[in-house]
Design an enzyme around this catalytic site. Structure first.
Site, PDB file in Angstrom:
ATOM      1  CB  ALA A   1      -9.013   5.116  -0.415  1.00  0.00           C
TER       2      ALA A   1
ATOM      3  CB  THR B   1      -3.717  -0.895   1.645  1.00  0.00           C
ATOM      4  OG1 THR B   1      -3.165  -0.922   0.410  1.00  0.00           O
ATOM      5  CG2 THR B   1      -2.681  -1.552   2.260  1.00  0.00           C
ATOM      6  CD  GLU B   2      -9.108  -0.585   5.954  1.00  0.00           C
ATOM      7  OE1 GLU B   2      -9.624  -1.716   7.585  1.00  0.00           O
ATOM      8  OE2 GLU B   2     -10.569   0.193   5.892  1.00  0.00           O
TER       9      GLU B   2
ATOM     10  CG  PHE C   1       1.529   1.374   2.632  1.00  0.00           C
ATOM     11  CD1 PHE C   1       2.831   2.098   3.368  1.00  0.00           C
ATOM     12  CD2 PHE C   1       0.969   0.866   3.700  1.00  0.00           C
ATOM     13  CE1 PHE C   1       3.001   1.823   4.206  1.00  0.00           C
ATOM     14  CE2 PHE C   1       1.588   0.009   4.425  1.00  0.00           C
ATOM     15  CZ  PHE C   1       2.562   0.320   4.903  1.00  0.00           C
ATOM     16  CB  ILE C   2      -3.563   6.497   0.320  1.00  0.00           C
ATOM     17  CG1 ILE C   2      -4.606   5.043   1.350  1.00  0.00           C
ATOM     18  CG2 ILE C   2      -4.630   6.525  -1.341  1.00  0.00           C
ATOM     19  CD1 ILE C   2      -4.978   3.647   1.211  1.00  0.00           C
ATOM     20  CB  THR C   3      -0.421   5.982  -4.147  1.00  0.00           C
ATOM     21  OG1 THR C   3      -0.055   4.679  -4.347  1.00  0.00           O
ATOM     22  CG2 THR C   3       0.380   6.473  -5.702  1.00  0.00           C
TER      23      THR C   3
ATOM     24  N   GLY D   1      29.175  -1.355 -11.844  1.00  0.00           N
ATOM     25  CA  GLY D   1      30.116  -1.284 -11.189  1.00  0.00           C
ATOM     26  C   GLY D   1      29.372  -0.487 -10.308  1.00  0.00           C
TER      27      GLY D   1
ATOM     28  CD  GLU E   1      -1.994  -0.489  -9.082  1.00  0.00           C
ATOM     29  OE1 GLU E   1      -2.591  -0.539  -9.564  1.00  0.00           O
ATOM     30  OE2 GLU E   1      -1.905   0.513  -9.060  1.00  0.00           O
TER      31      GLU E   1
HETATM   32  N1  CAA Z   1     -12.666  -9.736 -11.198  1.00  0.00           N
HETATM   33  C1  CAA Z   1     -13.472  -9.722 -10.745  1.00  0.00           C
HETATM   34  N2  CAA Z   1     -14.180 -10.100 -10.176  1.00  0.00           N
HETATM   35  C2  CAA Z   1     -13.818 -10.929  -8.491  1.00  0.00           C
HETATM   36  C3  CAA Z   1     -12.173 -10.900  -9.297  1.00  0.00           C
HETATM   37  C4  CAA Z   1     -11.802  -9.972 -10.540  1.00  0.00           C
HETATM   38  N3  CAA Z   1     -10.660 -10.001 -10.816  1.00  0.00           N
HETATM   39  N4  CAA Z   1     -11.836 -11.282  -8.677  1.00  0.00           N
HETATM   40  C5  CAA Z   1     -12.466 -11.818  -7.635  1.00  0.00           C
HETATM   41  N5  CAA Z   1     -13.416 -11.291  -7.686  1.00  0.00           N
HETATM   42  C6  CAA Z   1     -14.813 -10.995  -6.753  1.00  0.00           C
HETATM   43  C7  CAA Z   1     -14.814 -13.428  -6.967  1.00  0.00           C
HETATM   44  O1  CAA Z   1     -15.573 -13.944  -7.300  1.00  0.00           O
HETATM   45  C8  CAA Z   1     -15.736 -12.806  -5.048  1.00  0.00           C
HETATM   46  O2  CAA Z   1     -16.874 -12.970  -5.537  1.00  0.00           O
HETATM   47  P1  CAA Z   1     -17.991 -13.489  -5.009  1.00  0.00           P
HETATM   48  O3  CAA Z   1     -17.837 -13.138  -3.271  1.00  0.00           O
HETATM   49  O4  CAA Z   1     -19.060 -13.254  -5.386  1.00  0.00           O
HETATM   50  O5  CAA Z   1     -17.627 -15.120  -5.240  1.00  0.00           O
HETATM   51  C9  CAA Z   1     -15.214 -12.393  -4.389  1.00  0.00           C
HETATM   52  O6  CAA Z   1     -14.851 -10.607  -5.534  1.00  0.00           O
HETATM   53  C10 CAA Z   1     -13.854 -12.612  -3.989  1.00  0.00           C
HETATM   54  O7  CAA Z   1     -13.183 -13.013  -4.229  1.00  0.00           O
HETATM   55  P2  CAA Z   1     -12.250 -13.873  -3.862  1.00  0.00           P
HETATM   56  O8  CAA Z   1     -12.962 -15.168  -2.230  1.00  0.00           O
HETATM   57  O9  CAA Z   1     -10.789 -14.846  -4.411  1.00  0.00           O
HETATM   58  O10 CAA Z   1     -11.406 -13.005  -2.393  1.00  0.00           O
HETATM   59  P3  CAA Z   1     -10.168 -13.628  -1.622  1.00  0.00           P
HETATM   60  O11 CAA Z   1     -10.805 -12.468  -0.447  1.00  0.00           O
HETATM   61  O12 CAA Z   1      -9.788 -14.984  -1.765  1.00  0.00           O
HETATM   62  O13 CAA Z   1      -9.272 -12.575  -2.428  1.00  0.00           O
HETATM   63  C11 CAA Z   1      -7.281 -11.780  -3.283  1.00  0.00           C
HETATM   64  C12 CAA Z   1      -8.874 -12.588  -3.468  1.00  0.00           C
HETATM   65  C13 CAA Z   1      -7.024 -11.726  -4.632  1.00  0.00           C
HETATM   66  C14 CAA Z   1      -6.504 -12.519  -2.716  1.00  0.00           C
HETATM   67  C15 CAA Z   1      -7.430 -10.519  -2.607  1.00  0.00           C
HETATM   68  O14 CAA Z   1      -7.441 -10.172  -1.395  1.00  0.00           O
HETATM   69  C16 CAA Z   1      -6.383  -9.025  -3.736  1.00  0.00           C
HETATM   70  O15 CAA Z   1      -6.260  -9.141  -4.587  1.00  0.00           O
HETATM   71  N6  CAA Z   1      -5.793  -9.153  -2.328  1.00  0.00           N
HETATM   72  C17 CAA Z   1      -4.357  -8.058  -2.760  1.00  0.00           C
HETATM   73  C18 CAA Z   1      -4.833  -6.702  -3.288  1.00  0.00           C
HETATM   74  C19 CAA Z   1      -3.902  -5.761  -3.496  1.00  0.00           C
HETATM   75  O16 CAA Z   1      -3.884  -5.414  -4.927  1.00  0.00           O
HETATM   76  N7  CAA Z   1      -3.419  -4.274  -2.998  1.00  0.00           N
HETATM   77  C20 CAA Z   1      -3.406  -3.562  -3.669  1.00  0.00           C
HETATM   78  C21 CAA Z   1      -4.219  -2.304  -2.849  1.00  0.00           C
HETATM   79  S1  CAA Z   1      -4.381  -0.744  -3.845  1.00  0.00           S
HETATM   80  C22 CAA Z   1      -2.945  -0.138  -4.182  1.00  0.00           C
HETATM   81  O17 CAA Z   1      -1.575  -0.799  -3.884  1.00  0.00           O
HETATM   82  C23 CAA Z   1      -2.051   1.121  -4.692  1.00  0.00           C
HETATM   83  C24 CAA Z   1      -1.372   2.077  -4.444  1.00  0.00           C
HETATM   84  O18 CAA Z   1      -1.737   2.901  -3.726  1.00  0.00           O
HETATM   85  C25 CAA Z   1      -0.210   1.976  -5.605  1.00  0.00           C
END
Ligand code: CAA
Length: 376
Positions: free
Chosen positions: A121, A123-124, A153-155, A336, A360
């Site tokens: 959980a 997403t908001e 949107f919580i699966t 088709g 995701e």
């Molecule tokens: N592994 C480890 N740490 C990570 C990382 C990774 N892959 N990616 C980022 N981090 C860490 C960074 O190092 C950073 O840490 P510090 O603050 O200590 O430096 C912190 O996390 C924040 O990283 P960013 O500054 O890069 O974060 P951001 O705010 O710029 O966002 C983003 C990056 C990639 C856009 C991220 O917000 C993102 O992935 N967004 C998409 C969210 C998503 O996928 N949602 C899906 C919901 S779940 C779902 O859909 C499931 C369902 O129920 C079907």
């Protein structure tokens, strides 16, 4: 290159037999009604597959990333809605694997290994792609945290027994103030709201979660306060590989459905496959599916070897999910008007496939992850 071991091939056989016995008979009905019978999940659970990543010490199968990928490809081939529902238990388990104490792991995995669903959980309503912008809060109060907020949107959220839920323990720190908690479904103040009426993947359940002064013991915090964003990102790295594997399964199925139809369908005395325009399109599909499969298993091998794989998982998701949509579209084109009817499985596959580049992390988010890795 990858090659399945005899043990993996044995498991693949077992999953295919499961699909034939339990999923194939209900897939059409589940698509029509939005109900995935609990008996199917119970059987999956009894087969020892309810939570593929659960460690052996808590009674789980502890399957490596390549084996999980193989199973998710099979489920994607069978029915993406079922694959999504069954996959939820893995996604919500990664934060617990990464940061859970032995006690927390026992608490989390017990329900998941005994026929229950779990949900991730994050997403908001005002924080989807920008995961760091969540506003759900968890305020420390003595030996407890008090959680307030709305998740959407919580699966499997409506049928889950437990959640791994992300909330701000320090609002002033933004995403650095995000923390992860184990929250059981029966906590007072936790309820489910809107049930989403989706375009596809009807066998999976997607709901809103409402948290009103939900109290959890402080011992439900995973890792430290502020670890939430990293745990979410690392979990999504793993989850995106799973989505890419599902996409390869979906694309393979779309192609197989199309090939079977095109071989039989006669047009002006000739089979469709005698037309070069059709056979070339099928050649392009086969090429795309193979390329996607290699990307997915390459990412899985890196993960299984405990090497860095975040970029590879994003690349696999980006390529495979767009590829699955393209293959489904081309397959329908070849089939088709029949392909556009509910009699044809490709109609469902096309609707189901549309989610792959969205959940995701949309494919624009994958581009951010890839570009950050390449350009840093
Ligand atoms: N592994 C480890 N740490 C990570 C990382 C990774 N892959 N990616 C980022 N981090 C860490 C960074 O190092 C950073 O840490 P510090 O603050 O200590 O430096 C912190 O996390 C924040 O990283 P960013 O500054 O890069 O974060 P951001 O705010 O710029 O966002 C983003 C990056 C990639 C856009 C991220 O917000 C993102 O992935 N967004 C998409 C969210 C998503 O996928 N949602 C899906 C919901 S779940 C779902 O859909 C499931 C369902 O129920 C079907």
């Amino acid at each position: 290159m990858y090659d399945f071991t005899p043990k993996q091939l044995e498991l693949q056989k077992k999953v295919r037999a499961f699909v034939k016995e339990y999923i194939d008979p209900i897939a059409k009905e589940s698509d029509a009604t939005g109900v995935l019978p609990l008996s199917v999940f119970k059987a999956w659970s009894e087969a020892g597959l309810a939570c593929l990543v659960a460690p052996k010490r808590v009674g789980g199968p502890e399957l490596d990333a390549v084996t999980c990928t193989m199973i998710m490809e099979e489920l994607g081939y069978a029915d993406l809605g079922v694959a999504t529902a069954f996959g939820a238990n893995n996604l919500c388990s990664y934060p617990v694997l990464l940061a859970g104490t032995p006690d927390q792991q026992k608490k989390h995995f017990r329900p998941l290994l005994t026929g229950n669903y779990g949900s991730f959980a994050l997403t908001e309503p005002n924080a989807g792609s920008d995961a760091g912008a969540i506003s759900t809060t968890a305020r420390r109060d003595g030996d407890e945290y008090v959680i307030n907020g709305i998740k959407c949107f919580i699966t499997q959220g409506g049928v889950a027994a437990t959640y791994v839920l992300f909330a701000l323990t320090d609002k002033s720190k933004g995403s650095k103030g995000m923390s992860a908690f184990i929250v059981e479904r029966d906590r007072p103040g936790l309820s489910t709201g809107k049930v989403e009426d989706k375009m596809g993947i009807h066998a999976s359940n997607t709901v809103e979660l409402i948290l009103e002064n939900v109290r959890v013991p402080a011992s439900h915090l995973l890792g430290k306060e502020g670890d939430g964003m990293k745990l979410a990102m690392m979990s999504l790295d793993a989850g995106r590989l799973v989505v890419a594997a599902q996409a390869v399964g979906v694309a393979q199925r779309a192609m197989d459905e199309c090939v079977e139809y095109a071989k039989k369908r006669m047009d002006n005395g000739k089979s469709l496959t005698d037309q070069q325009a059709v056979s070339f399109k099928i050649a392009d599909m086969a090429t795309a599916v193979e390329a996607g499969r290699l990307l997915v298993y390459h990412g899985a091998m890196l993960k299984a070897a405990h090497r860095s794989y975040s970029k590879n998982s994003a690349i696999a998701k980006l390529f495979c999910t767009d590829m699955a949509m393209q293959v489904a579209r081309d397959a329908m084109e070849i089939m088709g008007t029949y392909g556009y009817t509910k009699d044809a499985l490709i109609e469902k596959i096309w609707r189901d496939a549309r989610i792959l580049s969205i959940y995701e992390g949309t494919n624009q988010i994958q581009r951010i992850v890839i570009a950050n890795a390449v350009l840093r």
